[in-house]
Design a protein around this motif. Structure first.
Motif, PDB file in Angstrom:
ATOM      1  N   GLY A 184       0.820  -1.202   0.000  1.00  0.00           N
ATOM      2  CA  GLY A 184       0.000   0.000   0.000  1.00  0.00           C
ATOM      3  C   GLY A 184       0.855   1.253   0.000  1.00  0.00           C
ATOM      4  N   VAL A 185       1.962   1.226   0.743  1.00  0.00           N
ATOM      5  CA  VAL A 185       2.907   2.352   0.751  1.00  0.00           C
ATOM      6  C   VAL A 185       3.514   2.529  -0.630  1.00  0.00           C
ATOM      7  CG1 VAL A 185       5.098   3.182   1.699  1.00  0.00           C
ATOM      8  CG2 VAL A 185       3.409   2.105   3.209  1.00  0.00           C
ATOM      9  N   ILE A 186       3.874   1.409  -1.264  1.00  0.00           N
ATOM     10  CA  ILE A 186       4.469   1.450  -2.601  1.00  0.00           C
ATOM     11  C   ILE A 186       3.493   2.064  -3.603  1.00  0.00           C
ATOM     12  CG2 ILE A 186       5.264   0.004  -4.520  1.00  0.00           C
ATOM     13  CD1 ILE A 186       7.305   0.213  -2.278  1.00  0.00           C
ATOM     14  N   ALA A 187       2.260   1.604  -3.579  1.00  0.00           N
ATOM     15  CA  ALA A 187       1.255   2.086  -4.539  1.00  0.00           C
ATOM     16  C   ALA A 187       1.009   3.571  -4.387  1.00  0.00           C
ATOM     17  CB  ALA A 187      -0.047   1.310  -4.355  1.00  0.00           C
ATOM     18  N   ASP A 188       1.128   4.060  -3.159  1.00  0.00           N
ATOM     19  CA  ASP A 188       0.785   5.451  -2.869  1.00  0.00           C
ATOM     20  C   ASP A 188       1.938   6.417  -3.084  1.00  0.00           C
ATOM     21  OD1 ASP A 188      -1.311   7.168  -2.000  1.00  0.00           O
ATOM     22  OD2 ASP A 188      -0.328   7.379  -0.050  1.00  0.00           O
ATOM     23  N   PHE A 189       3.174   5.887  -3.165  1.00  0.00           N
ATOM     24  CA  PHE A 189       4.324   6.785  -3.089  1.00  0.00           C
ATOM     25  C   PHE A 189       5.352   6.589  -4.195  1.00  0.00           C
ATOM     26  CE2 PHE A 189       8.040   8.160  -0.123  1.00  0.00           C
ATOM     27  CZ  PHE A 189       8.030   9.428  -0.682  1.00  0.00           C
ATOM     28  N   ALA A 190       5.600   5.331  -4.600  1.00  0.00           N
ATOM     29  CA  ALA A 190       6.743   5.028  -5.466  1.00  0.00           C
ATOM     30  C   ALA A 190       6.424   5.202  -6.946  1.00  0.00           C
ATOM     31  CB  ALA A 190       7.237   3.609  -5.200  1.00  0.00           C
ATOM     32  N   ASP A 191       7.434   5.633  -7.708  1.00  0.00           N
ATOM     33  CA  ASP A 191       7.336   5.680  -9.171  1.00  0.00           C
ATOM     34  C   ASP A 191       7.683   4.328  -9.776  1.00  0.00           C
ATOM     35  OD1 ASP A 191       6.870   8.528  -9.204  1.00  0.00           O
ATOM     36  OD2 ASP A 191       9.009   8.788  -8.794  1.00  0.00           O
ATOM     37  N   ARG A 192       8.620   3.631  -9.125  1.00  0.00           N
ATOM     38  CA  ARG A 192       9.108   2.355  -9.629  1.00  0.00           C
ATOM     39  C   ARG A 192       9.327   1.425  -8.447  1.00  0.00           C
ATOM     40  NH1 ARG A 192      14.188   1.028 -11.247  1.00  0.00           N
ATOM     41  NH2 ARG A 192      14.858   3.145 -10.788  1.00  0.00           N
ATOM     42  N   VAL A 193       9.205   0.112  -8.707  1.00  0.00           N
ATOM     43  CA  VAL A 193       9.267  -0.871  -7.631  1.00  0.00           C
ATOM     44  C   VAL A 193      10.320  -1.931  -7.935  1.00  0.00           C
ATOM     45  CG1 VAL A 193       7.918  -2.411  -6.154  1.00  0.00           C
ATOM     46  CG2 VAL A 193       6.761  -0.589  -7.417  1.00  0.00           C
ATOM     47  N   MET A 194      11.075  -2.312  -6.905  1.00  0.00           N
ATOM     48  CA  MET A 194      12.012  -3.422  -6.996  1.00  0.00           C
ATOM     49  C   MET A 194      11.630  -4.438  -5.924  1.00  0.00           C
ATOM     50  SD  MET A 194      16.180  -3.314  -6.869  1.00  0.00           S
ATOM     51  CE  MET A 194      16.409  -3.110  -5.104  1.00  0.00           C
ATOM     52  N   VAL A 195      11.319  -5.664  -6.344  1.00  0.00           N
ATOM     53  CA  VAL A 195      10.920  -6.726  -5.425  1.00  0.00           C
ATOM     54  C   VAL A 195      12.131  -7.601  -5.145  1.00  0.00           C
ATOM     55  CG1 VAL A 195       9.333  -8.642  -5.012  1.00  0.00           C
ATOM     56  CG2 VAL A 195       8.598  -6.697  -6.411  1.00  0.00           C
ATOM     57  N   MET A 196      12.439  -7.809  -3.852  1.00  0.00           N
ATOM     58  CA  MET A 196      13.588  -8.615  -3.468  1.00  0.00           C
ATOM     59  C   MET A 196      13.137  -9.888  -2.759  1.00  0.00           C
ATOM     60  SD  MET A 196      16.545  -5.941  -2.216  1.00  0.00           S
ATOM     61  CE  MET A 196      17.759  -7.274  -2.240  1.00  0.00           C
ATOM     62  N   TYR A 197      13.907 -10.948  -2.984  1.00  0.00           N
ATOM     63  CA  TYR A 197      13.669 -12.206  -2.281  1.00  0.00           C
ATOM     64  C   TYR A 197      14.992 -12.931  -2.087  1.00  0.00           C
ATOM     65  CZ  TYR A 197      11.699 -16.647  -0.816  1.00  0.00           C
ATOM     66  OH  TYR A 197      11.390 -17.769  -0.080  1.00  0.00           O
ATOM     67  N   SER A 198      15.294 -13.289  -0.859  1.00  0.00           N
ATOM     68  CA  SER A 198      16.519 -14.042  -0.534  1.00  0.00           C
ATOM     69  C   SER A 198      17.769 -13.411  -1.134  1.00  0.00           C
ATOM     70  CB  SER A 198      16.392 -15.495  -0.998  1.00  0.00           C
ATOM     71  OG  SER A 198      15.435 -16.174  -0.222  1.00  0.00           O
ATOM     72  N   GLY A 199      17.905 -12.095  -0.955  1.00  0.00           N
ATOM     73  CA  GLY A 199      19.121 -11.413  -1.376  1.00  0.00           C
ATOM     74  C   GLY A 199      19.241 -11.118  -2.848  1.00  0.00           C
TER      75      GLY A 199
END
Length: 338
Positions: A221-236
């Motif tokens: 929800g924070v990402i949708a409201d604030f970010a222009d671009r998203v990076m999803v991380m998993y296990s480093g």
């Protein structure tokens, strides 16, 4: 001809390992790459233990003593931060690159007033008088919405609410007008009303100052409201990267899909929220092949061996999943794979 804008921060193949007491080494970040353009807001999302905060601490070179950068490059305004001396980094850290840490109660020193802690940062970086620094501290407290800043500047952290302490942390970070602000879980432990206020404050300050922001969170929800671009991380590792609109329109990686399905919707009547089976593995226990395959609902035999690389699915969307390591016209959605 349109001039291509150079990124403010460019991280390439950043790898970090943890040195054990027996002299061994455990990888905890594996070839993390991303860019942050001037004035851009990049969101980094994932469960606890995925490497989000460690990535941020690597950028400002505040890693724990046992953590060592083993490879990669971090260019800030064209200069590699990994090759800067400690005195140079102290000038950059808190001045050009500022960070809001996760928990304001533990990040603020309880034996100093809020104003003293802001004043100290201003004097160190700007070499100004104490009177001028105090005036600037009152100004930034006012900017971040602290009521009666002339009085509150002399309050101790324990005399403030959680929301006010978070505002003090923001004021401290903004006091020297940084070019890049890193906000690590800026709304953690705050109630929803205060969360909304803090996000609105950060959004307005970012727009007014034109600074770049990296916001780290597990809350989409924070990402949708604030970010222009998203990076999803998993296990480093980075498993998906996209502009925010595209990620929410169509998430590609099974892990991102699971995060999306875990979000409660006000118009849905469900007895139990969706959960991703299993847990994020510890760095020393990363599985072979795709690190998400033990938890993936679409796992195949190939996932046990193949290590998927981050591959461009479209100009603004990349994913690390063997399902998408084929021409775009032949790909299928994770939702279509049985």
């Amino acid at each position: 001809m349109t001039k291509i804008q150079e990124p403010l921060l460019s991280v390439r193949d950043l790898s970090v390992s943890l040195t054990t007491r027996r002299g061994g080494s455990i990888p905890i970040l594996d070839r993390v790459s991303f860019d942050v353009a001037p004035g851009e807001v990049l969101g980094i999302v994932g469960e606890s233990g995925c490497g989000k905060s460690l990535t941020a601490l690597s950028v400002i070179r505040l890693l724990p003593k046992a953590a060592v950068v083993t490879g990669g490059q971090m260019l800030f305004q064209g200069q590699d931060l990994l090759h800067r001396s400690d005195p140079d980094m102290r000038k950059i850290r808190g001045n050009d690159i500022a960070m809001i840490f996760q928990e304001p109660m533990t990040s603020l020193n309880p034996v100093f007033t809020a104003g003293e802690q802001i004043i100290e940062a201003i004097i160190y970086h700007e070499r100004t008088t104490r009177a001028a620094a105090r005036k600037r501290a009152i100004e930034v407290l006012d900017v971040v919405g602290i009521p009666s800043p002339e009085r509150r500047v002399d309050d101790y952290p324990h005399q403030m609410s959680g929301g006010m302490r978070q505002r003090v942390m923001i004021a401290m970070a903004l006091a020297t007008n940084p070019k890049l602000l890193i906000a690590d879980e800026p709304t953690t432990a705050l109630d929803v009303t205060v969360q909304a206020q803090i996000l609105e404050l950060l959004r307005n300050l970012q727009a007014d100052m034109g600074m770049s922001v990296i916001v780290i969170t597990h809350d989409l929800g924070v990402i949708a409201d604030f970010a222009d671009r998203v990076m999803v991380m998993y296990s480093g590792r980075v498993v998906e990267e996209s502009i925010t609109r595209d990620l929410f329109d169509r998430s590609l990686h099974p892990y991102t899909e699971g995060l999306m399905r875990s979000i409660p919707h006000i118009d849905e009547d469900v007895e139990r929220l969706y959960t991703i089976e299993g847990m994020v593995p510890s760095p020393g226990d990363w599985p072979a092949g795709c690190r998400f395959h033990p938890r993936c609902p679409y796992v195949t035999a190939a996932c046990n061996q193949a290590v998927p690389e981050l591959t461009a699915y479209s100009p603004n969307h990349s994913v690390a999943c063997i399902r998408y390591e084929i021409p775009r016209e032949e790909t299928v959605s994770c939702l279509e794979v049985k």
